[in-house]
Structure formats: structure tokens, C-alpha cells
Enzyme design. Structure first.
Site, PDB file in Angstrom:
ATOM      1  N   THR A 125       6.926 -22.514 -20.666  1.00  0.00           N
ATOM      2  CA  THR A 125       6.811 -22.758 -19.112  1.00  0.00           C
ATOM      3  C   THR A 125       6.907 -21.482 -18.393  1.00  0.00           C
ATOM      4  O   THR A 125       7.458 -20.401 -18.646  1.00  0.00           O
ATOM      5  CB  THR A 125       7.800 -23.775 -18.645  1.00  0.00           C
ATOM      6  OG1 THR A 125       7.926 -23.611 -17.220  1.00  0.00           O
ATOM      7  CG2 THR A 125       9.232 -23.210 -19.180  1.00  0.00           C
ATOM      8  N   GLU A 127       8.483 -21.008 -15.849  1.00  0.00           N
ATOM      9  CA  GLU A 127       9.832 -20.861 -15.463  1.00  0.00           C
ATOM     10  C   GLU A 127      10.545 -19.774 -16.161  1.00  0.00           C
ATOM     11  O   GLU A 127      11.646 -19.220 -15.897  1.00  0.00           O
ATOM     12  CB  GLU A 127      10.592 -22.188 -15.347  1.00  0.00           C
ATOM     13  CG  GLU A 127      10.261 -23.111 -14.175  1.00  0.00           C
ATOM     14  CD  GLU A 127      10.845 -22.769 -13.018  1.00  0.00           C
ATOM     15  OE1 GLU A 127      12.118 -22.449 -13.019  1.00  0.00           O
ATOM     16  OE2 GLU A 127      10.242 -22.600 -12.145  1.00  0.00           O
ATOM     17  N   TYR A 149      17.455 -24.907 -16.273  1.00  0.00           N
ATOM     18  CA  TYR A 149      16.327 -25.233 -16.937  1.00  0.00           C
ATOM     19  C   TYR A 149      15.561 -24.032 -17.744  1.00  0.00           C
ATOM     20  O   TYR A 149      15.086 -24.064 -18.922  1.00  0.00           O
ATOM     21  CB  TYR A 149      15.370 -26.105 -15.961  1.00  0.00           C
ATOM     22  CG  TYR A 149      13.943 -26.376 -16.518  1.00  0.00           C
ATOM     23  CD1 TYR A 149      13.814 -27.386 -17.372  1.00  0.00           C
ATOM     24  CD2 TYR A 149      12.886 -25.708 -16.181  1.00  0.00           C
ATOM     25  CE1 TYR A 149      12.316 -27.480 -18.007  1.00  0.00           C
ATOM     26  CE2 TYR A 149      11.755 -25.827 -16.699  1.00  0.00           C
ATOM     27  CZ  TYR A 149      11.404 -26.640 -17.516  1.00  0.00           C
ATOM     28  OH  TYR A 149      10.085 -27.027 -17.873  1.00  0.00           O
ATOM     29  N   LYS A 153      14.681 -23.192 -21.637  1.00  0.00           N
ATOM     30  CA  LYS A 153      13.288 -23.160 -22.077  1.00  0.00           C
ATOM     31  C   LYS A 153      13.025 -21.618 -22.647  1.00  0.00           C
ATOM     32  O   LYS A 153      12.237 -21.507 -23.501  1.00  0.00           O
ATOM     33  CB  LYS A 153      12.313 -23.144 -21.007  1.00  0.00           C
ATOM     34  CG  LYS A 153      12.084 -24.633 -20.654  1.00  0.00           C
ATOM     35  CD  LYS A 153      11.045 -25.528 -21.502  1.00  0.00           C
ATOM     36  CE  LYS A 153      10.670 -26.744 -21.223  1.00  0.00           C
ATOM     37  NZ  LYS A 153      10.029 -27.467 -22.152  1.00  0.00           N
TER      38      LYS A 153
HETATM   39  P1  NAP Z   1       7.965 -35.099 -17.911  1.00  0.00           P
HETATM   40  O1  NAP Z   1       6.957 -36.114 -17.097  1.00  0.00           O
HETATM   41  O2  NAP Z   1       9.249 -35.087 -17.020  1.00  0.00           O
HETATM   42  O3  NAP Z   1       8.200 -35.856 -19.323  1.00  0.00           O
HETATM   43  C1  NAP Z   1       9.279 -35.553 -20.132  1.00  0.00           C
HETATM   44  C2  NAP Z   1       9.240 -36.558 -21.214  1.00  0.00           C
HETATM   45  O4  NAP Z   1      10.526 -36.052 -22.079  1.00  0.00           O
HETATM   46  C3  NAP Z   1       9.485 -37.828 -21.026  1.00  0.00           C
HETATM   47  O5  NAP Z   1       8.683 -38.502 -21.932  1.00  0.00           O
HETATM   48  C4  NAP Z   1      11.105 -37.978 -21.329  1.00  0.00           C
HETATM   49  O6  NAP Z   1      11.148 -39.380 -21.780  1.00  0.00           O
HETATM   50  C5  NAP Z   1      11.085 -37.116 -22.332  1.00  0.00           C
HETATM   51  N1  NAP Z   1      12.656 -36.787 -22.792  1.00  0.00           N
HETATM   52  C6  NAP Z   1      13.534 -36.393 -21.774  1.00  0.00           C
HETATM   53  N2  NAP Z   1      14.713 -36.269 -22.638  1.00  0.00           N
HETATM   54  C7  NAP Z   1      14.505 -36.720 -23.792  1.00  0.00           C
HETATM   55  C8  NAP Z   1      15.285 -36.932 -25.156  1.00  0.00           C
HETATM   56  N3  NAP Z   1      16.524 -36.414 -25.130  1.00  0.00           N
HETATM   57  N4  NAP Z   1      14.741 -37.052 -26.146  1.00  0.00           N
HETATM   58  C9  NAP Z   1      13.567 -37.392 -26.307  1.00  0.00           C
HETATM   59  N5  NAP Z   1      12.672 -37.242 -25.113  1.00  0.00           N
HETATM   60  C10 NAP Z   1      13.206 -36.894 -23.909  1.00  0.00           C
HETATM   61  O7  NAP Z   1       7.395 -33.731 -18.018  1.00  0.00           O
HETATM   62  P2  NAP Z   1       5.936 -33.189 -17.916  1.00  0.00           P
HETATM   63  O8  NAP Z   1       5.337 -32.699 -16.917  1.00  0.00           O
HETATM   64  O9  NAP Z   1       5.001 -34.075 -18.921  1.00  0.00           O
HETATM   65  O10 NAP Z   1       6.268 -31.906 -19.313  1.00  0.00           O
HETATM   66  C11 NAP Z   1       6.130 -31.865 -20.353  1.00  0.00           C
HETATM   67  C12 NAP Z   1       6.722 -30.698 -21.126  1.00  0.00           C
HETATM   68  O11 NAP Z   1       6.194 -29.665 -20.744  1.00  0.00           O
HETATM   69  C13 NAP Z   1       8.222 -30.662 -20.572  1.00  0.00           C
HETATM   70  O12 NAP Z   1       8.935 -29.936 -21.873  1.00  0.00           O
HETATM   71  C14 NAP Z   1       8.359 -29.765 -19.388  1.00  0.00           C
HETATM   72  O13 NAP Z   1       9.522 -29.009 -19.400  1.00  0.00           O
HETATM   73  C15 NAP Z   1       7.179 -28.896 -19.768  1.00  0.00           C
HETATM   74  N6  NAP Z   1       6.164 -28.169 -18.992  1.00  0.00           N
HETATM   75  C16 NAP Z   1       5.820 -28.823 -17.822  1.00  0.00           C
HETATM   76  C17 NAP Z   1       4.873 -28.318 -16.870  1.00  0.00           C
HETATM   77  C18 NAP Z   1       4.427 -29.119 -15.972  1.00  0.00           C
HETATM   78  O14 NAP Z   1       4.053 -28.449 -14.901  1.00  0.00           O
HETATM   79  N7  NAP Z   1       4.288 -30.250 -15.799  1.00  0.00           N
HETATM   80  C19 NAP Z   1       4.851 -26.769 -16.989  1.00  0.00           C
HETATM   81  C20 NAP Z   1       5.399 -26.113 -18.373  1.00  0.00           C
HETATM   82  C21 NAP Z   1       6.138 -26.890 -19.065  1.00  0.00           C
HETATM   83  P3  NAP Z   1      11.757 -40.737 -20.683  1.00  0.00           P
HETATM   84  O15 NAP Z   1      10.363 -41.268 -20.237  1.00  0.00           O
HETATM   85  O16 NAP Z   1      12.227 -41.459 -21.584  1.00  0.00           O
HETATM   86  O17 NAP Z   1      12.568 -40.058 -19.589  1.00  0.00           O
HETATM   87  N1  GDD Z   2      11.023 -30.798  -6.143  1.00  0.00           N
HETATM   88  C1  GDD Z   2      10.687 -30.320  -4.922  1.00  0.00           C
HETATM   89  N2  GDD Z   2      10.769 -31.099  -3.831  1.00  0.00           N
HETATM   90  N3  GDD Z   2      10.145 -29.151  -4.740  1.00  0.00           N
HETATM   91  C2  GDD Z   2      10.170 -28.658  -3.413  1.00  0.00           C
HETATM   92  C3  GDD Z   2      10.436 -29.261  -2.293  1.00  0.00           C
HETATM   93  C4  GDD Z   2      10.983 -30.537  -2.681  1.00  0.00           C
HETATM   94  O1  GDD Z   2      11.421 -31.226  -1.624  1.00  0.00           O
HETATM   95  N4  GDD Z   2      10.076 -28.501  -1.246  1.00  0.00           N
HETATM   96  C5  GDD Z   2       9.773 -27.234  -1.730  1.00  0.00           C
HETATM   97  N5  GDD Z   2       9.786 -27.278  -3.111  1.00  0.00           N
HETATM   98  C6  GDD Z   2       9.603 -26.099  -3.922  1.00  0.00           C
HETATM   99  C7  GDD Z   2      10.709 -25.727  -4.843  1.00  0.00           C
HETATM  100  O2  GDD Z   2      11.590 -25.245  -4.335  1.00  0.00           O
HETATM  101  C8  GDD Z   2       9.747 -24.923  -6.010  1.00  0.00           C
HETATM  102  O3  GDD Z   2       9.686 -23.570  -5.596  1.00  0.00           O
HETATM  103  C9  GDD Z   2       8.378 -25.617  -5.929  1.00  0.00           C
HETATM  104  O4  GDD Z   2       8.324 -26.674  -4.479  1.00  0.00           O
HETATM  105  C10 GDD Z   2       7.843 -26.347  -7.133  1.00  0.00           C
HETATM  106  O5  GDD Z   2       8.764 -27.205  -7.171  1.00  0.00           O
HETATM  107  P1  GDD Z   2       8.648 -28.565  -8.338  1.00  0.00           P
HETATM  108  O6  GDD Z   2       7.082 -29.403  -8.025  1.00  0.00           O
HETATM  109  O7  GDD Z   2       9.769 -29.212  -8.471  1.00  0.00           O
HETATM  110  O8  GDD Z   2       8.075 -27.661  -9.925  1.00  0.00           O
HETATM  111  P2  GDD Z   2       8.883 -26.515 -10.453  1.00  0.00           P
HETATM  112  O9  GDD Z   2       8.072 -25.316 -10.258  1.00  0.00           O
HETATM  113  O10 GDD Z   2      10.406 -26.216  -9.907  1.00  0.00           O
HETATM  114  O11 GDD Z   2       8.923 -26.825 -12.000  1.00  0.00           O
HETATM  115  C11 GDD Z   2       7.841 -27.757 -12.706  1.00  0.00           C
HETATM  116  O12 GDD Z   2       6.937 -26.588 -13.100  1.00  0.00           O
HETATM  117  C12 GDD Z   2       7.444 -25.808 -14.033  1.00  0.00           C
HETATM  118  C13 GDD Z   2       6.361 -24.738 -14.608  1.00  0.00           C
HETATM  119  O13 GDD Z   2       6.453 -23.652 -13.662  1.00  0.00           O
HETATM  120  C14 GDD Z   2       8.283 -28.511 -13.524  1.00  0.00           C
HETATM  121  O14 GDD Z   2       7.276 -29.402 -13.918  1.00  0.00           O
HETATM  122  C15 GDD Z   2       8.927 -27.717 -14.786  1.00  0.00           C
HETATM  123  O15 GDD Z   2       9.174 -28.790 -15.847  1.00  0.00           O
HETATM  124  C16 GDD Z   2       7.999 -26.702 -15.152  1.00  0.00           C
HETATM  125  O16 GDD Z   2       8.300 -25.896 -16.336  1.00  0.00           O
END
Ligand code: NAP
Ligand code: GDD
Length: 323
Positions: A125, A127, A149, A153
Site C-alpha cells: 500500500t 501507506e 496499519y 504493511k
Molecule cells: P476491505 O474491503 O477492507 O477487505 C478486507 C478483506 O480482508 C475482507 O474480505 C475481510 O473479511 C478480510 N479479512 C480481514 N481480517 C481477516 C482475517 N483475519 N482473515 C482472513 N481475512 C480477513 O479491503 P480492500 O479495500 O478490498 O483492500 C484489499 C487489500 O488491499 C487489503 O489488504 C488492503 O489493506 C490493501 N490495500 C487497499 C487499498 C485500497 O485503497 N482499497 C490500497 C492499498 C492496499 P471480512 O469481510 O470477513 O471482514
Molecule cells: N475515513 C475517513 N473518514 N477519512 C477521512 C475523513 C473521515 O471522516 N475525513 C477526512 N479523512 C481523510 C483521512 O484523514 C485520510 O487522510 C484520507 O481522508 C483518506 O482516508 P481513508 O479513506 O480512510 O483511506 P486511507 O488513505 O487512510 O487508507 C486507505 O487507503 C490506503 C492506501 O493508501 C485504505 O484503503 C488502506 O487500507 C489503504 O492501504
């Protein structure tokens, strides 16, 4: 039965559901790891539930991962499972570490001891970059995570590279920047905003409370990003890639686009609530996807504006259906 088999952890999540669809379209036999819960959470995979094989398991439980690998006999494993919500990682830092950091090592060990030829994708990520050392961020930018987190990662990222280098395994880490969709969890800022817009437009709410409006993110569309995961595992040699759009915007700009798409002025509805500020913030993220473009031929297809409009449209439909 397809020729290729893939095991996806996190199949019930946003990315897992898109990746499963993508792999099914390519003829894969898709296996998904599901953890036990008292209520069914198949919302995102209901439409493909009969087309995939669901296996019970948890990244906290080594044996369940061994069984899943033995049962699926996959050619490819995509580790998308994680505790992925950044604020929750301050509330539960140890659990986050167990799942998001050590969970990767458990899965790699299960693969290594069963069939070291399996190709492995780790969901790294942006992050990792946290308090960024340079902009835009590339595959060689130093890491400076800002949350439990992000720290977890970093471990997941390096243990993936370490298994590649120690055991010659085909293991890749995709450093993905934020990617969103109508299937994004409601707690993440993008979906919180588009859902808020729909609730306000339908007269269900009168305001939207957010945290830091100045943070900047490089937002892409999840459907485009899961394609990059697959592309990484089709190369001759394993490698790590930044996947991003190359453009960053503020939370304000996201609000402007989302409220604007239904003819509302965001400034009339959005209020800052300190409860949503973080103990340590990642202020700005912007990725440089040149390597992915050059080596994988990957390009995002859905623009920021299209993605925001798609999310608002879907939330308008969902809120209309709510009683
Ligand atoms: P998400 O919607 O939060 O999905 C997370 C998944 O992980 C869910 O299916 C959850 O299952 C499963 N999980 C949680 N704890 C677990 C455990 N103990 N054992 C097995 N499975 C478990 O996340 P996403 O946005 O699809 O992201 C997918 C991956 O990419 C994550 O690793 C995230 O950190 C990473 N990532 C996401 C982003 C982004 O912007 N979306 C960017 C960079 C990296 P349940 O449904 O049972 O909770
Ligand atoms: N969630 C949330 N809620 N974020 C807020 C809010 C609020 O009300 N207001 C402002 N933000 C700002 C957060 O402080 C952060 O800077 C930004 O919005 C994005 O927050 P999120 O959407 O919660 O995502 P994230 O960037 O912290 O994390 C997501 O992206 C990562 C990749 O860069 C997650 O999907 C992580 O799992 C992933 O790794």
C-alpha cells in the site's frame, strides 16, 4: 473447470470481489477464503457466490491456511485479506499486526511448505510511504509509515520480498494507492462522502461530518487496480510495482466533485468534526506508475470524475431503496 486455479484471501472485501470477477472472466477456478462470522457478509460476492469455491479460514490460523492451500491447489494466491481501516489500527494495534503483518508470513509459510511454485501477490500500500520522503512516490522511495496499519504493511511487504529472495519463490508486492468503487466500505472517506451526498439529496440527512479536509490522495478505480494485480503474476520474473494514477486531490476536491454531481454545493453541508482527525496523519500521497506502464502495460481506464459519478449514482439508488 478452468486450467488455472487462484486462491483469494479477502474475497468478501472490495478488491477481492472485483478480482474474483476478473479471474472468473478469464476462466480461472476461483477459491476464496472466508472467515467465520455470526452474520453473513457476502454482499459484494452474492452475484458470483455459486461460481466460486468458498473455503473456511482465517489469516490468524496457520492450519486453516494450510488446509486452504491443500484444498485449492492454486497456481496463484492473492493475499488481499487485512484489517485495512487505518483508524481501527490505533484502536487495535496488536490485532492489526497479527492479521496484516504476521498473516502474510503465515500464508507464505503455508505456500512454502505445500508447493513453493505457487505465485503469490501481496497487497502492499501507499501507506508504506506515510510521511513522504519524495514526491511522487516510486518503487524506490523510502518508507515512513504513520499508523499501526502502515507499520504492519511494511512487515508484509518485506517478508514477501524476503521469501522471494530466500526461497526463490514467485512473490510480488503491489504498492497500490487508494482505489475506490461503489463497493468501498462505508467508513472510508470516498464512500462516506458519496453515501452522505445521496442521503442529503434524498432528504435523509442535513450534514456530513468529516475530519481533515486538506489531506491529499491519489484516487483510482478498484476495477482498474485489480487488473494490475493479475498482470504482476503473469510476468516472467517476480517484481514489485507502484500502481497509481499519478494525480492527487484533496478531500475538499472529492467533496466538490461528489456534491457537484447532483447539483449541490458541498460547503453548505460538510462540517469538520475533530473525532475524525488521526493521531498521525498521512498528508499527501501521489504515486508514479511509470514502471507499471512500461513493464506491465498497465493503464487506468476509469477517470476520477467517472468513478465519483458512478459511486454517487449507486448510492442514490441504494438510499432510495432504504426504508
Ligand atoms: P476491505 O474491503 O477492507 O477487505 C478486507 C478483506 O480482508 C475482507 O474480505 C475481510 O473479511 C478480510 N479479512 C480481514 N481480517 C481477516 C482475517 N483475519 N482473515 C482472513 N481475512 C480477513 O479491503 P480492500 O479495500 O478490498 O483492500 C484489499 C487489500 O488491499 C487489503 O489488504 C488492503 O489493506 C490493501 N490495500 C487497499 C487499498 C485500497 O485503497 N482499497 C490500497 C492499498 C492496499 P471480512 O469481510 O470477513 O471482514
Ligand atoms: N475515513 C475517513 N473518514 N477519512 C477521512 C475523513 C473521515 O471522516 N475525513 C477526512 N479523512 C481523510 C483521512 O484523514 C485520510 O487522510 C484520507 O481522508 C483518506 O482516508 P481513508 O479513506 O480512510 O483511506 P486511507 O488513505 O487512510 O487508507 C486507505 O487507503 C490506503 C492506501 O493508501 C485504505 O484503503 C488502506 O487500507 C489503504 O492501504
Amino acid at each position: 473447470m478452468g486450467d488455472r486455479r487462484a486462491l483469494v484471501t479477502g474475497i468478501t472485501g472490495q478488491d477481492g470481489s472485483y478480482l474474483a470477477e476478473f479471474l472468473l472472466e478469464r476462466g480461472y477456478d476461483v477459491y476464496g477464503l472466508i472467515r467465520r462470522s455470526s452474520t453473513v457478509n457476502f454482499e459484494r460476492i452474492r452475484h458470483i457466490q455459486d461460481d466460486v469455491h468458498l473455503l473456511s479460514g482465517d489469516l490468524l490460523d496457520q492450519n486453516s491456511l494450510m488446509f486452504a492451500i491443500q484444498e485449492a491447489r492454486p497456481h496463484e494466491v492473492y493475499n488481499l485479506g487485512a484489517q485495512s481501516f487505518v483508524p481501527a489500527s490505533w484502536a487495535q494495534p496488536l490485532l492489526t499486526g497479527e492479521i496484516t503483518a504476521l498473516g502474510v508470513a503465515r500464508l507464505l509459510e503455508a505456500i512454502r511448505s505445500t508447493d513453493a511454485e505457487i505465485r503469490f501477490y501481496q497487497a502492499s500500500t501507499s501507506e508504506l510511504f506515510g510521511k513522504v520522503r519524495e514526491s511522487p512516490q516510486t518503487e524506490t522511495t523510502p518508507f515512513y509509515p504513520r499508523s499501526p496499519y502502515g507499520v504492519s504493511k511494511v512487515y508484509g511487504h518485506w517478508i514477501t520480498i524476503n521469501y522471494r529472495e530466500s526461497y526463490d519463490m514467485y512473490a510480488c508486492a503491489g504498492i497500490l494507492f487508494n482505489h475506490e468503487s461503489p463497493r468501498r466500505g462505508l467508513e472510508f472517506v470516498s464512500r462516506k462522502i458519496t453515501n452522505g451526498v445521496a442521503r442529503i439529496k434524498h432528504g435523509r440527512d442535513s450534514r456530513l461530518l468529516l475530519g481533515n479536509l486538506d489531506a491529499r490522495r491519489d484516487w483510482g478505480y478498484a476495477g482498474d487496480f485489480v487488473r494490475a494485480m493479475w498482470m504482476m503474476l503473469q510476468q516472467e520474473t517476480p517484481d514489485d510495482f507502484v500502481i497509481a494514477t499519478g494525480r492527487d486531490r484533496t478531500i475538499r476536491e472529492f467533496c466538490e466533485a461528489a456534491f457537484g454531481s447532483v447539483g449541490l454545493d458541498w460547503e453548505e453541508y460538510v462540517q469538520v468534526d475533530e473525532r475524525f482527525l488521526r493521531p498521525a496523519e498521512v498528508e499527501v500521497l501521489r504515486g508514479d506508475p511509470s514502471k507499471a506502464r512500461r513493464v506491465l502495460g498497465w493503464e487506468p481506464e476509469v477517470s476520477f470524475e467517472e468513478m465519483v459519478a458512478m459511486m454517487v449514482e449507486r448510492d442514490m439508488e441504494l438510499v432510495a431503496l432504504e426504508k
